[in-house]
Design an enzyme around this catalytic site. Structure first.
Site, PDB file in Angstrom:
ATOM      1  N   TYR A 147      -1.527  -7.234  -8.593  1.00  0.00           N
ATOM      2  CA  TYR A 147      -1.742  -6.097  -9.508  1.00  0.00           C
ATOM      3  C   TYR A 147      -0.900  -6.258 -10.785  1.00  0.00           C
ATOM      4  O   TYR A 147      -1.392  -6.043 -11.902  1.00  0.00           O
ATOM      5  CB  TYR A 147      -1.369  -4.812  -8.773  1.00  0.00           C
ATOM      6  CG  TYR A 147      -1.681  -3.528  -9.479  1.00  0.00           C
ATOM      7  CD1 TYR A 147      -2.916  -2.889  -9.301  1.00  0.00           C
ATOM      8  CD2 TYR A 147      -0.752  -2.907 -10.311  1.00  0.00           C
ATOM      9  CE1 TYR A 147      -3.195  -1.683  -9.930  1.00  0.00           C
ATOM     10  CE2 TYR A 147      -1.021  -1.716 -10.946  1.00  0.00           C
ATOM     11  CZ  TYR A 147      -2.241  -1.098 -10.752  1.00  0.00           C
ATOM     12  OH  TYR A 147      -2.515   0.098 -11.380  1.00  0.00           O
ATOM     13  N   TYR A 179       3.523   6.202 -12.667  1.00  0.00           N
ATOM     14  CA  TYR A 179       2.995   6.678 -11.385  1.00  0.00           C
ATOM     15  C   TYR A 179       2.369   8.057 -11.589  1.00  0.00           C
ATOM     16  O   TYR A 179       3.034   9.001 -11.969  1.00  0.00           O
ATOM     17  CB  TYR A 179       4.114   6.715 -10.326  1.00  0.00           C
ATOM     18  CG  TYR A 179       4.400   5.328  -9.777  1.00  0.00           C
ATOM     19  CD1 TYR A 179       5.037   4.369 -10.560  1.00  0.00           C
ATOM     20  CD2 TYR A 179       3.980   4.961  -8.498  1.00  0.00           C
ATOM     21  CE1 TYR A 179       5.259   3.088 -10.084  1.00  0.00           C
ATOM     22  CE2 TYR A 179       4.199   3.682  -8.004  1.00  0.00           C
ATOM     23  CZ  TYR A 179       4.843   2.754  -8.800  1.00  0.00           C
ATOM     24  OH  TYR A 179       5.054   1.483  -8.339  1.00  0.00           O
TER      25      TYR A 179
HETATM   26  N1  CAA Z   1      12.904  -4.042  -3.671  1.00  0.00           N
HETATM   27  C1  CAA Z   1      13.553  -4.854  -2.803  1.00  0.00           C
HETATM   28  N2  CAA Z   1      13.278  -4.892  -1.496  1.00  0.00           N
HETATM   29  C2  CAA Z   1      12.282  -4.095  -1.068  1.00  0.00           C
HETATM   30  C3  CAA Z   1      11.549  -3.251  -1.923  1.00  0.00           C
HETATM   31  C4  CAA Z   1      11.907  -3.251  -3.285  1.00  0.00           C
HETATM   32  N3  CAA Z   1      11.281  -2.461  -4.181  1.00  0.00           N
HETATM   33  N4  CAA Z   1      10.624  -2.590  -1.218  1.00  0.00           N
HETATM   34  C5  CAA Z   1      10.775  -3.021   0.069  1.00  0.00           C
HETATM   35  N5  CAA Z   1      11.769  -3.921   0.150  1.00  0.00           N
HETATM   36  C6  CAA Z   1      12.245  -4.623   1.333  1.00  0.00           C
HETATM   37  C7  CAA Z   1      12.310  -3.660   2.511  1.00  0.00           C
HETATM   38  O1  CAA Z   1      13.540  -2.962   2.475  1.00  0.00           O
HETATM   39  C8  CAA Z   1      12.196  -4.597   3.679  1.00  0.00           C
HETATM   40  O2  CAA Z   1      13.439  -5.223   3.890  1.00  0.00           O
HETATM   41  P1  CAA Z   1      13.950  -5.482   5.382  1.00  0.00           P
HETATM   42  O3  CAA Z   1      12.906  -6.356   6.032  1.00  0.00           O
HETATM   43  O4  CAA Z   1      15.255  -6.154   5.177  1.00  0.00           O
HETATM   44  O5  CAA Z   1      14.051  -4.128   6.009  1.00  0.00           O
HETATM   45  C9  CAA Z   1      11.266  -5.675   3.182  1.00  0.00           C
HETATM   46  O6  CAA Z   1      11.293  -5.595   1.733  1.00  0.00           O
HETATM   47  C10 CAA Z   1       9.839  -5.458   3.651  1.00  0.00           C
HETATM   48  O7  CAA Z   1       9.442  -4.175   3.159  1.00  0.00           O
HETATM   49  P2  CAA Z   1       8.327  -3.350   3.849  1.00  0.00           P
HETATM   50  O8  CAA Z   1       8.683  -3.072   5.275  1.00  0.00           O
HETATM   51  O9  CAA Z   1       7.996  -2.195   2.980  1.00  0.00           O
HETATM   52  O10 CAA Z   1       7.137  -4.413   3.874  1.00  0.00           O
HETATM   53  P3  CAA Z   1       5.686  -4.105   4.177  1.00  0.00           P
HETATM   54  O11 CAA Z   1       5.027  -5.424   4.319  1.00  0.00           O
HETATM   55  O12 CAA Z   1       5.539  -3.130   5.288  1.00  0.00           O
HETATM   56  O13 CAA Z   1       5.172  -3.328   2.853  1.00  0.00           O
HETATM   57  C11 CAA Z   1       4.577  -3.059   0.617  1.00  0.00           C
HETATM   58  C12 CAA Z   1       5.339  -3.928   1.613  1.00  0.00           C
HETATM   59  C13 CAA Z   1       3.109  -2.998   0.965  1.00  0.00           C
HETATM   60  C14 CAA Z   1       4.728  -3.707  -0.744  1.00  0.00           C
HETATM   61  C15 CAA Z   1       5.152  -1.621   0.592  1.00  0.00           C
HETATM   62  O14 CAA Z   1       6.551  -1.679   0.399  1.00  0.00           O
HETATM   63  C16 CAA Z   1       4.538  -0.807  -0.507  1.00  0.00           C
HETATM   64  O15 CAA Z   1       3.437  -0.316  -0.395  1.00  0.00           O
HETATM   65  N6  CAA Z   1       5.278  -0.609  -1.616  1.00  0.00           N
HETATM   66  C17 CAA Z   1       4.787   0.173  -2.756  1.00  0.00           C
HETATM   67  C18 CAA Z   1       4.197  -0.740  -3.784  1.00  0.00           C
HETATM   68  C19 CAA Z   1       3.819   0.096  -4.998  1.00  0.00           C
HETATM   69  O16 CAA Z   1       4.653   0.717  -5.642  1.00  0.00           O
HETATM   70  N7  CAA Z   1       2.544   0.131  -5.317  1.00  0.00           N
HETATM   71  C20 CAA Z   1       2.103   0.909  -6.430  1.00  0.00           C
HETATM   72  C21 CAA Z   1       0.751   1.468  -6.119  1.00  0.00           C
HETATM   73  S1  CAA Z   1       0.215   2.653  -7.345  1.00  0.00           S
HETATM   74  C22 CAA Z   1      -0.157   1.709  -8.656  1.00  0.00           C
HETATM   75  O17 CAA Z   1      -0.121   0.520  -8.649  1.00  0.00           O
HETATM   76  C23 CAA Z   1      -0.573   2.478  -9.894  1.00  0.00           C
HETATM   77  C24 CAA Z   1       0.223   2.091 -11.038  1.00  0.00           C
HETATM   78  O18 CAA Z   1      -0.281   1.430 -11.932  1.00  0.00           O
HETATM   79  C25 CAA Z   1       1.627   2.559 -11.150  1.00  0.00           C
END
Ligand code: CAA
Length: 240
Positions: A147, A179
């Site tokens: 994205y 957002y």
């Molecule tokens: N920075 C650093 N580390 C992060 C992090 C971040 N921002 N987010 C998560 N982590 C870490 C977690 O703490 C975790 O660490 P540990 O394994 O040590 O606990 C590791 O990364 C894995 O994280 P998740 O368990 O969350 O991993 P997942 O595979 O279950 O999910 C994900 C990953 C799908 C990316 C989920 O975190 C997510 O959905 N994040 C949101 C992404 C986002 O903001 N999308 C925007 C959508 S809206 C949009 O896009 C519109 C727009 O234009 C603004």
């Protein structure tokens, strides 16, 4: 005569609000959508705006749609490339299909529809193109290499095409939402979303209306000296 405006992904979320604002500005609006028939029909019934189903990421489908719009309403003079999807995952978990889907829908659609409408705008010596980018294309976002790359691509695409359109009276700008309270953002895990909202100086998600007003401004006939710009509408989350 009322100018014809096409808004992709124009029946739901930010796109629906953009369609409403352009209609209120006196435009003849066509709102495209890809899948959700029920939402599109409800939107059409509520607003009286024409809706059309086609995949903006598919060049041939766009070609057919533009021919139909031109025949029914006239050439598209205002194009809002808003259609977008997410397939969020860390790179480790992201498949090639998740990459392709986001690149085709979010960035490929800009190529398709600009390519198919630009010539008509050149002939008319008038055009307004607004591409919907994203804060996550400007700043990057964990879990969104697809994205962020597509949206960042939109920002580059916009600046390049703006240079090609200027001498024909065609402006090409981007709006970069932060957002915004839509289905797309509601799909973000609640704990992650809370942390994101905590980083927004305005302390809230955006409303679709906040974005639509920016698009209406950039598509006005009078906005003829604004081109190649990016309007960031994100509550101060990223100042760029
Ligand atoms: N920075 C650093 N580390 C992060 C992090 C971040 N921002 N987010 C998560 N982590 C870490 C977690 O703490 C975790 O660490 P540990 O394994 O040590 O606990 C590791 O990364 C894995 O994280 P998740 O368990 O969350 O991993 P997942 O595979 O279950 O999910 C994900 C990953 C799908 C990316 C989920 O975190 C997510 O959905 N994040 C949101 C992404 C986002 O903001 N999308 C925007 C959508 S809206 C949009 O896009 C519109 C727009 O234009 C603004």
């Amino acid at each position: 005569m009322s100018r014809v405006a096409l808004v992709t992904g124009g029946t739901r979320g930010i796109g629906a609000e953009i369609s409403r604002h352009l209609k209120a500005a006196g435009r003849t609006v066509v709102a495209s959508y890809a899948g959700n028939d029920a939402a599109a029909q409800a939107f059409a019934a509520e607003t009286g705006i024409a809706v059309m189903k086609f995949d903006a990421g598919d060049f041939d489908a766009c070609k057919g749609a533009i021919a139909e719009i031109t025949e029914k309403f006239g050439p598209v003079e205002i194009l809002v490339n808003n259609a977008g999807i997410t397939r969020d995952a860390t790179l480790a978990k992201m498949s090639r299909d998740m990459w392709d889907a986001v690149m085709d829908t979010n960035l490929g659609s800009c190529f398709n529809l600009c390519k198919l409408t630009f010539e008509g705008m050149r002939e008319k010596k008038f055009g307004r193109i607004v591409n919907i980018g994203s804060i996550n294309g400007q700043a990057g976002q964990y879990g969104q290499v697809n994205y962020a790359a597509a949206k960042s691509g939109i920002h580059g695409f916009t600046k390049a095409l703006a240079q090609e359109g200027a001498r024909f009276g065609i402006t090409v700008n981007a709006v970069a939402p932060g957002y915004v309270d839509t289905d797309m953002v509601r799909a973000v895990p609640p704990d992650v979303l809370q942390k994101i909202i905590a980083r927004i100086p305005m302390g809230r998600l955006g409303h679709a209306d906040d974005i639509a007003r920016g698009v209406a401004f950039l598509t006005a006939d009078e906005a003829d000296f604004i081109t190649g710009s990016t309007m960031s509408i994100n509550g101060g989350q990223h100042m760029y």
